[in-house]
Motif scaffolding. Sequence first.
Motif, PDB file in Angstrom:
ATOM      1  N   ASP A 170       8.752   9.545   2.191  1.00  0.00           N
ATOM      2  CA  ASP A 170       7.929  10.256   3.188  1.00  0.00           C
ATOM      3  C   ASP A 170       8.955  10.494   4.317  1.00  0.00           C
ATOM      4  O   ASP A 170      10.096  10.265   4.389  1.00  0.00           O
ATOM      5  CB  ASP A 170       6.718   9.553   3.673  1.00  0.00           C
ATOM      6  N   THR A 171       8.656  11.551   5.333  1.00  0.00           N
ATOM      7  CA  THR A 171       9.579  11.938   6.431  1.00  0.00           C
ATOM      8  C   THR A 171       9.805  10.745   7.392  1.00  0.00           C
ATOM      9  O   THR A 171      10.571  10.801   8.070  1.00  0.00           O
ATOM     10  CB  THR A 171       8.540  13.188   7.031  1.00  0.00           C
ATOM     11  N   ASP A 172       8.824   9.615   7.440  1.00  0.00           N
ATOM     12  CA  ASP A 172       8.951   8.863   8.280  1.00  0.00           C
ATOM     13  C   ASP A 172      10.221   7.774   7.509  1.00  0.00           C
ATOM     14  O   ASP A 172      10.246   6.619   8.170  1.00  0.00           O
ATOM     15  CB  ASP A 172       7.754   8.087   8.437  1.00  0.00           C
ATOM     16  N   GLY A 173      10.505   8.049   6.401  1.00  0.00           N
ATOM     17  CA  GLY A 173      11.371   7.175   5.832  1.00  0.00           C
ATOM     18  C   GLY A 173      11.070   5.884   4.654  1.00  0.00           C
ATOM     19  O   GLY A 173      11.404   5.225   4.228  1.00  0.00           O
ATOM     20  N   THR A 174       9.548   5.968   4.793  1.00  0.00           N
ATOM     21  CA  THR A 174       8.796   5.118   4.037  1.00  0.00           C
ATOM     22  C   THR A 174       9.053   5.300   2.329  1.00  0.00           C
ATOM     23  O   THR A 174       8.851   6.693   2.085  1.00  0.00           O
ATOM     24  CB  THR A 174       7.367   4.624   4.175  1.00  0.00           C
ATOM     25  N   LEU A 175       9.203   4.346   1.502  1.00  0.00           N
ATOM     26  CA  LEU A 175       9.149   4.745   0.070  1.00  0.00           C
ATOM     27  C   LEU A 175       7.811   4.427  -0.587  1.00  0.00           C
ATOM     28  O   LEU A 175       7.319   3.063  -0.389  1.00  0.00           O
ATOM     29  CB  LEU A 175      10.386   4.082  -0.434  1.00  0.00           C
ATOM     30  N   TRP A 176       7.592   5.269  -1.472  1.00  0.00           N
ATOM     31  CA  TRP A 176       6.150   5.002  -2.039  1.00  0.00           C
ATOM     32  C   TRP A 176       6.468   5.168  -3.729  1.00  0.00           C
ATOM     33  O   TRP A 176       7.297   5.866  -3.993  1.00  0.00           O
ATOM     34  CB  TRP A 176       5.118   5.746  -1.573  1.00  0.00           C
ATOM     35  N   LEU A 177       5.514   4.556  -4.600  1.00  0.00           N
ATOM     36  CA  LEU A 177       5.425   4.957  -5.980  1.00  0.00           C
ATOM     37  C   LEU A 177       4.022   5.396  -6.267  1.00  0.00           C
ATOM     38  O   LEU A 177       2.845   4.644  -6.001  1.00  0.00           O
ATOM     39  CB  LEU A 177       5.833   3.684  -6.867  1.00  0.00           C
ATOM     40  N   LEU A 178       3.867   6.303  -7.262  1.00  0.00           N
ATOM     41  CA  LEU A 178       2.827   6.789  -7.855  1.00  0.00           C
ATOM     42  C   LEU A 178       2.737   6.734  -9.254  1.00  0.00           C
ATOM     43  O   LEU A 178       3.789   6.519  -9.625  1.00  0.00           O
ATOM     44  CB  LEU A 178       2.506   8.247  -7.323  1.00  0.00           C
ATOM     45  N   TRP A 179       1.476   6.430  -9.694  1.00  0.00           N
ATOM     46  CA  TRP A 179       1.384   6.249 -11.184  1.00  0.00           C
ATOM     47  C   TRP A 179       0.055   6.435 -11.779  1.00  0.00           C
ATOM     48  O   TRP A 179      -1.042   6.674 -10.806  1.00  0.00           O
ATOM     49  CB  TRP A 179       1.922   4.875 -11.810  1.00  0.00           C
ATOM     50  N   LYS A 180      -0.313   6.412 -12.938  1.00  0.00           N
ATOM     51  CA  LYS A 180      -1.707   6.476 -13.350  1.00  0.00           C
ATOM     52  C   LYS A 180      -1.896   5.391 -14.217  1.00  0.00           C
ATOM     53  O   LYS A 180      -1.049   4.745 -15.036  1.00  0.00           O
ATOM     54  CB  LYS A 180      -1.549   7.865 -14.318  1.00  0.00           C
ATOM     55  N   TRP A 193      -2.682   6.155  -8.809  1.00  0.00           N
ATOM     56  CA  TRP A 193      -2.317   5.115  -7.756  1.00  0.00           C
ATOM     57  C   TRP A 193      -1.248   5.250  -6.754  1.00  0.00           C
ATOM     58  O   TRP A 193      -0.195   6.035  -7.075  1.00  0.00           O
ATOM     59  CB  TRP A 193      -2.246   3.648  -8.361  1.00  0.00           C
ATOM     60  N   SER A 194      -1.289   4.717  -5.615  1.00  0.00           N
ATOM     61  CA  SER A 194       0.082   4.693  -4.701  1.00  0.00           C
ATOM     62  C   SER A 194       0.036   3.337  -4.173  1.00  0.00           C
ATOM     63  O   SER A 194      -0.698   2.623  -4.110  1.00  0.00           O
ATOM     64  CB  SER A 194      -0.062   5.721  -4.035  1.00  0.00           C
ATOM     65  N   GLN A 195       1.529   2.760  -4.164  1.00  0.00           N
ATOM     66  CA  GLN A 195       1.888   1.598  -3.430  1.00  0.00           C
ATOM     67  C   GLN A 195       3.134   1.627  -2.711  1.00  0.00           C
ATOM     68  O   GLN A 195       4.027   2.653  -3.245  1.00  0.00           O
ATOM     69  CB  GLN A 195       1.975   0.415  -4.395  1.00  0.00           C
ATOM     70  N   LEU A 202      12.817  -1.689  -5.418  1.00  0.00           N
ATOM     71  CA  LEU A 202      12.845  -2.512  -6.525  1.00  0.00           C
ATOM     72  C   LEU A 202      11.619  -3.148  -6.754  1.00  0.00           C
ATOM     73  O   LEU A 202      11.081  -3.643  -7.519  1.00  0.00           O
ATOM     74  CB  LEU A 202      13.936  -3.510  -6.896  1.00  0.00           C
ATOM     75  N   THR A 203      11.073  -3.574  -5.194  1.00  0.00           N
ATOM     76  CA  THR A 203       9.979  -4.304  -5.212  1.00  0.00           C
ATOM     77  C   THR A 203       8.797  -3.722  -4.453  1.00  0.00           C
ATOM     78  O   THR A 203       9.089  -3.092  -3.281  1.00  0.00           O
ATOM     79  CB  THR A 203      10.262  -5.662  -4.235  1.00  0.00           C
ATOM     80  N   LEU A 204       7.611  -3.737  -5.095  1.00  0.00           N
ATOM     81  CA  LEU A 204       6.481  -3.191  -4.467  1.00  0.00           C
ATOM     82  C   LEU A 204       5.967  -3.912  -3.301  1.00  0.00           C
ATOM     83  O   LEU A 204       5.799  -5.308  -3.609  1.00  0.00           O
ATOM     84  CB  LEU A 204       5.224  -2.905  -5.425  1.00  0.00           C
ATOM     85  N   VAL A 205       5.493  -3.556  -2.351  1.00  0.00           N
ATOM     86  CA  VAL A 205       4.947  -4.463  -1.133  1.00  0.00           C
ATOM     87  C   VAL A 205       3.398  -3.898  -0.894  1.00  0.00           C
ATOM     88  O   VAL A 205       3.062  -2.858  -1.320  1.00  0.00           O
ATOM     89  CB  VAL A 205       5.554  -4.374   0.084  1.00  0.00           C
ATOM     90  N   GLY A 206       2.536  -4.978  -0.506  1.00  0.00           N
ATOM     91  CA  GLY A 206       1.127  -4.651  -0.213  1.00  0.00           C
ATOM     92  C   GLY A 206       0.541  -4.522  -1.348  1.00  0.00           C
ATOM     93  O   GLY A 206       0.688  -5.339  -2.504  1.00  0.00           O
ATOM     94  N   GLU A 207      -0.854  -4.133  -1.304  1.00  0.00           N
ATOM     95  CA  GLU A 207      -1.615  -3.652  -2.337  1.00  0.00           C
ATOM     96  C   GLU A 207      -1.704  -2.209  -2.728  1.00  0.00           C
ATOM     97  O   GLU A 207      -1.579  -1.229  -2.193  1.00  0.00           O
ATOM     98  CB  GLU A 207      -3.025  -4.329  -1.983  1.00  0.00           C
ATOM     99  N   PRO A 208      -2.012  -2.109  -4.092  1.00  0.00           N
ATOM    100  CA  PRO A 208      -2.119  -0.564  -4.520  1.00  0.00           C
ATOM    101  C   PRO A 208      -3.405   0.111  -4.049  1.00  0.00           C
ATOM    102  O   PRO A 208      -4.482  -0.548  -3.706  1.00  0.00           O
ATOM    103  CB  PRO A 208      -1.869  -0.636  -6.292  1.00  0.00           C
ATOM    104  N   THR A 209      -3.227   1.192  -4.277  1.00  0.00           N
ATOM    105  CA  THR A 209      -4.460   2.176  -3.534  1.00  0.00           C
ATOM    106  C   THR A 209      -4.768   3.068  -4.535  1.00  0.00           C
ATOM    107  O   THR A 209      -3.876   3.721  -5.227  1.00  0.00           O
ATOM    108  CB  THR A 209      -4.276   2.838  -2.235  1.00  0.00           C
ATOM    109  N   ARG A 210      -6.042   3.431  -4.961  1.00  0.00           N
ATOM    110  CA  ARG A 210      -6.621   4.387  -5.821  1.00  0.00           C
ATOM    111  C   ARG A 210      -6.610   5.554  -5.072  1.00  0.00           C
ATOM    112  O   ARG A 210      -7.430   5.586  -4.110  1.00  0.00           O
ATOM    113  CB  ARG A 210      -8.070   4.062  -6.559  1.00  0.00           C
ATOM    114  N   LEU A 211      -6.057   6.635  -5.578  1.00  0.00           N
ATOM    115  CA  LEU A 211      -6.385   8.033  -4.740  1.00  0.00           C
ATOM    116  C   LEU A 211      -7.435   8.786  -5.243  1.00  0.00           C
ATOM    117  O   LEU A 211      -8.019   9.346  -4.804  1.00  0.00           O
ATOM    118  CB  LEU A 211      -4.672   8.593  -4.850  1.00  0.00           C
TER     119      LEU A 211
END
Length: 339
Positions: A170-180, A193-195, A202-211
Amino acid sequence: MTRATARRSGAAAITLAAALLVTGCSNGDKATDTSNGSRMFTNPVISTDAPDPQVIQVGDTWYLFSTNAQGRNVPVRTSPDLVEWTEAGDALPTLPDWADPGKTWAPEVIQLAPERFLLYYTVAGRESGRQCVGRAVASAPQGPYSDDASGPLICQAELGGAIDASPFRDTDGTLWLLWKNDGNAIGVDTWLWSQRFAEDGLTLVGEPTRLLKQTEPWEGTLIEGPFLHRQDGRLYLFFAANAYDRAEYAEGYAVCESPTGPCVKAAENPILKSSDAASGPGHASMVVKDGRTWLVYHAWPPGQEGSTDPGRQVWLDEVTWVDGKPVVKGPTGTPQHRP
């Protein structure tokens, strides 16, 4: 040959040469020269099987990654212009020990540093018996990528598996992964989903969110192939829907407040659907070149949905932004100005 025949043959050759100079024909070249010198191209830009295409730019070169085909886990192609593509081998020649070959789908790549590239891909997980998401690292965009993990990054076996991973910075520098989650494999809902990622990718942080999940008639029983794109500050979530081997397969989008949502689907969906030129278009990626936005997607020749020859070809069509809405000029089967 008589002298008269020779004159006729020579005249025919001159006529043919003149025609070729006008049209710019050359051994299957997708680009043509018009009489005013403008460079044109005609879809498809890849006429062989290359499903689920994703494109990135590194320097002056474009790289296209696609689902397994022709004995390669992750076929990679290169191009100077998004139109002329050259095969460049297998980006992931060796699968990790926890995965089985044959179902390596929908790879996507992101560059995190000058010599650090991350590949996210769908693969058959041996232990779960479901499709899972893996990640691999390389020092060059074309690879070879290596996955040294002891198991998948995401699997969600209880939800049918996990597929179609797509990275987004994202424009704030945060890195995300989407999937189905591959719910249609077991008859349950297909959520996107996004997380958030750690900075190493290499490492996902927090919890995944359903979009989002399938809710509209045109979507059939599933949505898939998500990717995020920011345009003029707004965040757009693009996705494909319906069965991949049917003419009803198409592309839509939603507008999201953030990478974790909430997201609202567009009323005008689908924005890309079957036409006389191509059938079942979708599972796209988006690139910007010289201020113009382009959608790269796969589609079948009309009436050949589900066929292996030629399979899902790669198409390139321009996207314009009208009152904050993406409008796709496609699928097009006639010459258009190249990027």
